[in-house]
Write a protein that holds these residues in place. Structure first.
Motif, short mmCIF file in Angstrom:
data_model
loop_
_atom_site.label_atom_id
_atom_site.label_comp_id
_atom_site.label_asym_id
_atom_site.label_seq_id
_atom_site.Cartn_x
_atom_site.Cartn_y
_atom_site.Cartn_z
N THR A 18 -25.40 7.27 -24.96
CA THR A 18 -26.41 8.10 -25.63
C THR A 18 -26.38 9.54 -25.13
N ASP A 74 -33.03 1.42 -42.54
CA ASP A 74 -32.08 2.49 -42.23
C ASP A 74 -32.80 3.68 -41.62
N TRP A 75 -33.03 3.60 -40.32
CA TRP A 75 -33.74 4.66 -39.60
C TRP A 75 -32.96 5.97 -39.65
N SER A 76 -31.64 5.90 -39.73
CA SER A 76 -30.81 7.09 -39.63
C SER A 76 -31.05 8.09 -40.76
N ARG A 77 -31.60 7.65 -41.86
CA ARG A 77 -31.84 8.60 -42.96
C ARG A 77 -32.94 9.60 -42.60
N GLY A 80 -31.34 10.32 -37.86
CA GLY A 80 -30.02 10.05 -37.30
C GLY A 80 -29.98 8.66 -36.71
N PRO A 81 -28.83 8.25 -36.20
CA PRO A 81 -28.71 6.89 -35.68
C PRO A 81 -29.60 6.66 -34.46
N LEU A 82 -30.12 5.46 -34.35
CA LEU A 82 -30.93 5.10 -33.20
C LEU A 82 -29.98 4.61 -32.12
N LEU A 83 -29.64 5.49 -31.21
CA LEU A 83 -28.59 5.24 -30.23
C LEU A 83 -28.93 4.15 -29.23
N ASP A 85 -30.46 1.37 -29.80
CA ASP A 85 -30.52 0.05 -30.42
C ASP A 85 -29.39 -0.87 -29.98
N LYS A 86 -28.22 -0.30 -29.80
CA LYS A 86 -27.03 -1.10 -29.48
C LYS A 86 -27.15 -1.86 -28.15
N GLU A 145 -34.02 9.30 -28.49
CA GLU A 145 -33.09 8.18 -28.55
C GLU A 145 -31.82 8.47 -27.74
#
Length: 150
Positions: A18, A74-77, A80-83, A85-86, A145
């Motif tokens: 991240t 789709d949070w990224s819209r 951006g990507p939810l870093l 989460d992975k 994030e």
């Protein structure tokens, strides 16, 4: 310290993955290129945790009134990507913490601060009376994030 030999490695991966290396408008001085996890420590404030769980339950119930809003597909819209989460699911499981409440759009986020303020947060919770008054977007309590944003 939290037991479990893989937990520090998981946090290290979380910080590494991240760390976007982006310089934001609120940065003063040099920005770190990376972070090294020294140890993982659990700090509990029973009153804050109890209050949080009560509010989380209330938010989950409120979100049920708006079908399709939780969990967000789709949070990224929006942001951006939810870093986080992975790796978040694995970290919570290893630390024997409850899983995140998708029905309330609950996410793991970073909050950067100094050791003295971290202690105050552990004692007093996140209190707007102690919040930064000169933040990038005004007075508030900020979460990110990305480890490099917080």
């Amino acid at each position: 310290d939290i037991p479990g030999p893989s937990l520090p490695r998981q946090f290290q991966r979380l910080f590494d993955q991240t760390n976007l290396g982006l310089v934001t408008r609120d940065r003063a001085g040099a920005m770190p290129r990376g972070y090294k996890v020294q140890k993982v420590e659990s700090v509990w404030n029973v009153d804050s945790w109890s209050s949080y769980i009560g509010r989380l339950d209330a938010m989950t119930e409120q979100c049920k009134k708006f079908p399709g809003d939780a969990p967000v597909a789709d949070w990224s819209r929006w942001s951006g990507p939810l870093l986080t989460d992975k790796f978040g699911t694995d970290i919570l499981a290893e630390a024997r913490l409850p899983s995140l409440a998708a029905g309330a759009n609950e996410f793991l986020m970073f909050h950067g601060t100094n050791p003295e303020s971290a202690h105050e947060i552990a004692v007093n919770s996140f209190d707007m009376a102690f919040a930064c008054k000169t933040g990038l977007f005004g007075a508030g309590i900020y979460f990110a994030e990305s480890s490099s944003k917080s």
